[in-house]
Motif scaffolding. Structure first.
Motif, mmCIF file in Angstrom:
data_model
loop_
_atom_site.group_PDB
_atom_site.id
_atom_site.type_symbol
_atom_site.label_atom_id
_atom_site.label_comp_id
_atom_site.label_asym_id
_atom_site.label_seq_id
_atom_site.Cartn_x
_atom_site.Cartn_y
_atom_site.Cartn_z
ATOM 1 N N LEU A 276 0.823 -1.198 0.000
ATOM 2 C CA LEU A 276 0.000 0.000 0.000
ATOM 3 C C LEU A 276 0.866 1.260 0.000
ATOM 4 O O LEU A 276 0.565 2.243 -0.696
ATOM 5 C CB LEU A 276 -0.932 -0.014 1.208
ATOM 6 C CG LEU A 276 -1.940 1.136 1.307
ATOM 7 C CD1 LEU A 276 -2.799 1.195 0.049
ATOM 8 C CD2 LEU A 276 -2.816 0.979 2.543
ATOM 9 N N HIS A 277 1.937 1.262 0.769
ATOM 10 C CA HIS A 277 2.844 2.404 0.795
ATOM 11 C C HIS A 277 3.478 2.619 -0.573
ATOM 12 O O HIS A 277 3.610 3.764 -1.048
ATOM 13 C CB HIS A 277 3.921 2.189 1.862
ATOM 14 C CG HIS A 277 4.865 3.340 2.023
ATOM 15 N ND1 HIS A 277 5.990 3.498 1.256
ATOM 16 C CD2 HIS A 277 4.829 4.408 2.867
ATOM 17 C CE1 HIS A 277 6.623 4.600 1.605
ATOM 18 N NE2 HIS A 277 5.936 5.174 2.588
ATOM 19 N N ASN A 278 3.882 1.543 -1.206
ATOM 20 C CA ASN A 278 4.464 1.649 -2.544
ATOM 21 C C ASN A 278 3.441 2.198 -3.541
ATOM 22 O O ASN A 278 3.774 3.013 -4.419
ATOM 23 C CB ASN A 278 4.964 0.276 -2.994
ATOM 24 C CG ASN A 278 5.686 0.328 -4.324
ATOM 25 O OD1 ASN A 278 6.838 0.713 -4.405
ATOM 26 N ND2 ASN A 278 4.991 -0.087 -5.394
ATOM 27 N N ALA A 279 2.170 1.750 -3.416
ATOM 28 C CA ALA A 279 1.124 2.233 -4.329
ATOM 29 C C ALA A 279 0.818 3.708 -4.106
ATOM 30 O O ALA A 279 0.462 4.425 -5.046
ATOM 31 C CB ALA A 279 -0.138 1.390 -4.146
ATOM 32 N N ILE A 280 0.961 4.186 -2.875
ATOM 33 C CA ILE A 280 0.689 5.603 -2.587
ATOM 34 C C ILE A 280 1.834 6.490 -3.072
ATOM 35 O O ILE A 280 1.622 7.539 -3.692
ATOM 36 C CB ILE A 280 0.440 5.792 -1.079
ATOM 37 C CG1 ILE A 280 -0.848 5.097 -0.657
ATOM 38 C CG2 ILE A 280 0.380 7.275 -0.719
ATOM 39 C CD1 ILE A 280 -1.095 5.109 0.837
ATOM 40 N N VAL A 281 3.060 6.067 -2.783
ATOM 41 C CA VAL A 281 4.221 6.886 -3.133
ATOM 42 C C VAL A 281 4.398 6.970 -4.645
ATOM 43 O O VAL A 281 4.652 8.050 -5.191
ATOM 44 C CB VAL A 281 5.475 6.327 -2.442
ATOM 45 C CG1 VAL A 281 6.724 7.042 -2.946
ATOM 46 C CG2 VAL A 281 5.351 6.459 -0.938
ATOM 47 N N HIS A 282 4.275 5.852 -5.337
ATOM 48 C CA HIS A 282 4.471 5.819 -6.790
ATOM 49 C C HIS A 282 3.107 5.908 -7.469
ATOM 50 O O HIS A 282 2.652 4.967 -8.120
ATOM 51 C CB HIS A 282 5.209 4.546 -7.195
ATOM 52 C CG HIS A 282 6.550 4.410 -6.545
ATOM 53 N ND1 HIS A 282 7.659 5.102 -6.952
ATOM 54 C CD2 HIS A 282 6.945 3.667 -5.472
ATOM 55 C CE1 HIS A 282 8.694 4.792 -6.193
ATOM 56 N NE2 HIS A 282 8.284 3.916 -5.284
ATOM 57 N N ASN A 283 2.485 7.052 -7.336
ATOM 58 C CA ASN A 283 1.150 7.274 -7.887
ATOM 59 C C ASN A 283 1.152 8.610 -8.612
ATOM 60 O O ASN A 283 2.187 9.265 -8.761
ATOM 61 C CB ASN A 283 0.107 7.253 -6.760
ATOM 62 C CG ASN A 283 -1.238 6.741 -7.226
ATOM 63 O OD1 ASN A 283 -1.778 7.213 -8.223
ATOM 64 N ND2 ASN A 283 -1.773 5.772 -6.495
ATOM 65 N N LEU A 284 -0.011 9.017 -9.057
ATOM 66 C CA LEU A 284 -0.146 10.312 -9.716
ATOM 67 C C LEU A 284 0.071 11.434 -8.700
ATOM 68 O O LEU A 284 -0.152 11.249 -7.498
ATOM 69 C CB LEU A 284 -1.529 10.434 -10.345
ATOM 70 C CG LEU A 284 -1.840 9.444 -11.493
ATOM 71 C CD1 LEU A 284 -3.279 9.615 -11.947
ATOM 72 C CD2 LEU A 284 -0.877 9.625 -12.658
ATOM 73 N N PRO A 285 0.484 12.615 -9.156
ATOM 74 C CA PRO A 285 0.683 13.736 -8.212
ATOM 75 C C PRO A 285 -0.583 14.106 -7.455
ATOM 76 O O PRO A 285 -0.510 14.563 -6.311
ATOM 77 C CB PRO A 285 1.154 14.884 -9.118
ATOM 78 C CG PRO A 285 1.720 14.210 -10.330
ATOM 79 C CD PRO A 285 0.903 12.969 -10.522
#
Length: 378
Positions: A276-285
């Motif tokens: 989940l942390h990876n999905a949040i950090v590497h997401n759209l601005p």
């Protein structure tokens, strides 16, 4: 382990082949004795009369001489030496043929032994590559080649990991040393900013050390298995990281069924949290979305984490589980992590006998699927 010297396998097989051939020959001769010689009488009671006094006519065959019929003692006297010679020949033939046959049968085992000795010296690139059709020796050789390939890959991965970990740990220490040197040479420098920088660097070093410890624990599988519901772990991770998602303007959506499995609750929560942390950090601005879904299969349970973001190629997705890989750009932010998130996810998944699949989404972002064995029905 020290062992007493013994006979070689080739010698044992040779003696076995020769012994079997001797037994077969002896049984054959016994059959001849039982079914042939027993019908010969011990003593001829009424020998056939001889013909004498018959005139010989020229042009006709000569009359036969006295007819002698051998008894059992005569046949046995003639038969016994031939039996002894035959047994000696079978013994010599069995030893020679058994030695050659055992050598050809054990030739693949010799190649496997040589490969094993090379592997013990650290040469993991050697392969047996046994030719021919499949049999027990070829299955053993293929299994050994597969083991060598996995050991070589694991050794290379460990070397890369050690090099990367050393580099990552050296960086904060070098920065700390630089800041301390500057502060020592400049007594009038503001210590408040120095303490803030040192605190940030020290926090990052602690996070990296803790991540390395979690990765080591997952690789060693030193945990107790207990019932764990992946859906509850997903909800817990979502609640923990919801402030970070709201800060970045992202939406987290959770759905799915109860997904019971067996494993370490702490490690599985860490797995979901890292995903989940990876999905949040590497997401759209902004205005991005993260989907967390749990599914139940006949023999397994699935956890699927999807996120919007930049488009990735399959080659890029395949390298994301390597330690200290942070996607297409190694950009460090306040929440970028230490580069071990997906590496820890992979180790935890393998420690729970599961599979990890990373697939780029057509519209951008990543889909991560973790499949674990389902909890057996009670």
């Amino acid at each position: 382990m020290a062992r007493e010297p013994g006979w070689s396998v080739r010698l044992k097989l040779t003696l076995s082949y020769a012994g079997f051939l001797m037994i077969a020959g002896a049984l054959l001769l016994a059959v001849v004795w039982v079914f042939l010689l027993r019908y010969v009488p011990d003593v001829i009671a009424n020998p056939l009369p001889t013909t004498t006094g018959t005139p010989h006519v020229r042009g006709t065959p000569s009359p036969p001489g006295p007819m002698v019929i051998p008894d059992r003692s005569d046949l046995l006297a003639a038969f016994a030496p031939k039996v002894a010679l035959m047994l000696v020949f079978l013994l010599a033939f069995g030893l020679l043929g058994g030695w050659i046959l055992a050598g050809s049968m054990l030739a693949p085992l010799t190649r496997i032994t040589q490969a094993t000795r090379l592997a013990t010296t650290g040469s993991l690139s050697h392969r047996i590559r046994l030719e021919g059709r499949g049999d027990e020796f070829r299955e053993l050789a293929d299994s050994f080649d597969t083991m060598l390939a996995r050991l070589e890959a694991h050794d290379a991965e460990q070397q890369r990991f050690a090099a990367n970990a050393s580099h990552e740990l050296r960086t904060p220490l070098a920065i700390t040393q630089t800041l301390l040197d500057v502060a020592r040479n400049d007594p009038d420098r503001d210590n408040g900013k120095l303490v803030e920088h040192l605190h940030s660097i020290n926090t990052r070093a602690i996070d990296l050390t803790e991540a390395l410890l979690v990765l080591s624990r997952a690789n060693q599988r030193s945990f107790t298995r207990e019932p764990v519901d992946l859906s509850l772990a997903a909800e817990e991770a979502a609640e923990t990281l919801l402030p970070l998602a709201e800060e970045r303007g992202l939406t987290i959506e959770t759905a799915g069924d109860i997904a019971p499995t067996l494993g370490s609750r702490t490690l599985l929560v860490q797995l979901v949290t890292n995903l989940l942390h990876n999905a949040i950090v590497h997401n759209l601005p902004a205005r991005g979305t993260v989907w967390i879904t749990t599914r139940v299969r006949p023999q397994s349970v699935q956890l699927v984490v999807e996120n919007t973001g930049e488009k990735l190629t399959p080659q890029q997705a395949a390298t994301l589980t390597e330690p200290f890989q942070r996607g297409s750009e190694r950009v460090r932010t306040d929440h970028s992590g230490v580069g071990l998130g997906l590496a820890i996810v992979k180790s935890i998944t393998e420690a729970h006998d599961g599979t990890l699949t990373l697939t780029p989404r057509p519209d951008g972002g990543l889909r991560v699927t973790v499949e674990l064995p389902a909890k057996p029905a009670e």
